[in-house]
Motif scaffolding. Structure first.
Motif, PDB file in Angstrom:
ATOM      1  N   MET A   1     -61.810   7.294   3.108  1.00  0.00           N
ATOM      2  CA  MET A   1     -61.433   8.537   3.774  1.00  0.00           C
ATOM      3  C   MET A   1     -62.352   8.762   4.985  1.00  0.00           C
ATOM      4  O   MET A   1     -63.566   8.642   4.880  1.00  0.00           O
ATOM      5  N   LEU A   8     -61.468  15.022   6.712  1.00  0.00           N
ATOM      6  CA  LEU A   8     -60.853  15.981   5.794  1.00  0.00           C
ATOM      7  C   LEU A   8     -60.900  17.379   6.360  1.00  0.00           C
ATOM      8  O   LEU A   8     -61.734  17.692   7.229  1.00  0.00           O
ATOM      9  N   ILE A  46     -60.650  21.380  -0.705  1.00  0.00           N
ATOM     10  CA  ILE A  46     -60.199  20.340   0.226  1.00  0.00           C
ATOM     11  C   ILE A  46     -58.715  20.563   0.457  1.00  0.00           C
ATOM     12  O   ILE A  46     -57.928  20.583  -0.492  1.00  0.00           O
TER      13      ILE A  46
END
Ligand SMILES: Nc1ncnc2c1ncn2[C@@H]1O[C@H](COP(=O)(O)OP(=O)(O)O)[C@@H](O)[C@H]1O
Ligand SMILES: N[C@@H](CCOP(=O)(O)O)C(=O)O
Length: 307
Positions: A1, A4, A305
Motif C-alpha cells: 500500500m 491511504l 481508514i
C-alpha cells in the motif's frame, strides 16, 4: 500500500474535572487526511483545504509529529501529507490534535504498523506542543485509541483506555470565536487550593468509576471542574447560560471542551442529546455570535481508514 485516506476525529479533552488527563473521541466531526509514500526522502505537506495553515512541515502540527516519527523510523522513502480540515483551528475540539495524530497514524499504517497507539501518541504530542506550547496527550489519545482515555503520565507516556457506557452521547456547541490553547493555558494559575484539589480528584475518580459501571447518576454528579473552568469560562460568551439550558433540558452535565470555546454536554441517549442541542441553540440564537452544534455518539474506534 502506497497511499491511504483517513478520517481523523475531533475530541473533547479535559471532560470537566480531568484537565490534561481525560478525553473522549467524537464520531460526527473530524478532518480527512491523505498520506502517501514518495521516493523523495522527507515530510512534505502538499495540500491543505478548509483553513489557512502553514505548509512548512516544521510549522504545521501534522508535519512536526510526522517528523518526530520519521526521525525515529528512518525509512528510505518520504511521505506526502494532504490535510482536508473540517475542524476550525482554535475550536476546542482538537483541531490541532486531529492533524498531529492523523499524520502519524497514516504513516504507521504505510510502514506496516511498527508502532503501537501509545508510541503514536508520543510522536503526536510533539506536534500538539507546537500549537499549545505544552506536551499533553488528553486530546491526542482519544483520537488514536477511540472512546475515553486517561493519560496517567506523559513521561513516561502511559495511557489507559476507559470503557464507555453504550447509551452515552455528546452534544457540542461551537461558538465561532477562536481561543488558542496556548492562550487559554497562559491564564491558568500555577497553584491550586487544597480544597479545590480534593474536590477535583474525588470527581475524576468517581467519573472513571461511573464510566466503568454504566452509572449515569454518578457520571452526572462527577462532571464538575473546580480548578480550570472558573478561569477559562470568562473567555466564552454565554457559558453559564448554556450550562443551565443543557441541564434543564436533561444533560448529565456540561463543561468547556478542551481549551474552548466549544462547550460539551454528556447525555444519556440520543433523544436527550437532541433535546439538549435544541435548548443550547436557543441560547446562542439570541446573540450576534455564529455557532454550530453537533450530536455525536462516543466514537469507540478513533481514527478510521477510508480507503
Ligand atoms: N494542522 C493544523 N491544524 C490545526 N491547527 C494547526 C495546524 N498546524 C498548526 N496549527 C496551529 O495551531 C493552532 C490551533 O491549535 P489549538 O489552539 O490547540 O486549537 P484546537 O483547540 O482547536 O486544537 C493555530 O494557531 C494553528 O495555526
Ligand atoms: N488539556 C488541554 C487540551 C486542549 O485541547 P484542545 O482541543 O483545545 O486542543 C488544555 O485544556 O489546554
Amino acid at each position: 500500500m502506497n497511499e491511504l485516506r483517513i478520517f481523523s476525529p475531533a475530541t473533547v479533552a479535559n471532560v470537566s474535572c480531568g484537565f490534561d488527563v481525560l478525553g473522549f473521541c467524537l464520531d460526527s466531526i473530524g478532518d480527512e487526511m491523505v498520506i502517501r509514500k514518495t521516493d523523495k526522502k522527507g515530510i512534505f505537506i502538499t495540500k491543505i483545504e478548509g483553513y489557512d495553515l502553514p505548509f512548512e512541515a516544521e510549522k504545521n502540527v501534522a508535519g512536526v509529529s510526522a517528523l518526530a516519527m520519521y526521525e525515529d523510523a528512518k525509512p528510505d522513502f518520504g511521505f506526502e501529507i494532504e490535510i482536508y480540515k473540517n475542524i476550525k483551528p482554535g475550536s476546542g475540539v482538537g483541531s490541532s490534535s486531529a492533524s498531529a495524530a492523523g499524520s502519524v497514524f497514516g504513516m504507521n499504517v504505510l510502514l506496516g504498523r511498527p508502532y503501537n497507539n501509545t508510541e503514536l501518541s508520543y510522536f503526536a504530542m510533539k506536534g500538539e506542543a507546537l500549537a499549545s506550547q505544552s506536551e499533553h496527550a488528553d486530546n491526542i489519545a482519544p483520537a488514536l485509541f477511540g472512546g475515553f482515555t486517561l493519560v496517567k503520565s506523559v513521561s513516561p507516556l502511559e495511557i489507559l483506555e476507559i470503557p464507555t457506557p453504550n447509551n452515552l452521547y455528546a452534544t457540542i456547541i461551537h461558538p465561532q470565536i477562536e481561543i488558542k490553547t496556548s492562550e487559554a493555558r497562559a491564564i491558568l494559575p500555577k497553584e491550586v487550593a487544597l480544597k479545590d484539589a480534593i474536590l477535583q480528584w474525588a470527581n475524576v475518580g468517581s467519573l472513571i468509576h461511573g464510566l466503568h459501571t454504566n452509572n449515569y447518576g454518578l457520571i452526572e454528579r462527577s462532571l464538575h471542574d473546580a480548578i480550570v473552568e472558573p478561569h477559562r469560562s470568562k473567555l466564552i460568551p454565554l457559558y453559564n447560560d448554556v450550562k443551565v439550558a443543557a441541564k434543564t433540558a436533561g444533560a448529565l452535565g456540561s463543561g468547556i471542551s478542551g481549551s474552548g470555546p466549544s462547550i460539551f454536554s454528556l447525555c444519556e441517549g440520543i433523544e436527550n442529546a437532541k433535546k439538549v442541542e435544541q435548548a443550547i441553540r436557543k441560547v446562542y440564537a439570541n446573540s450576534a455570535i455564529e455557532f454550530d452544534t453537533y450530536v455525536s455518539k462516543i466514537n469507540a474506534e478513533g481514527m478510521k481508514i477510508l480507503n
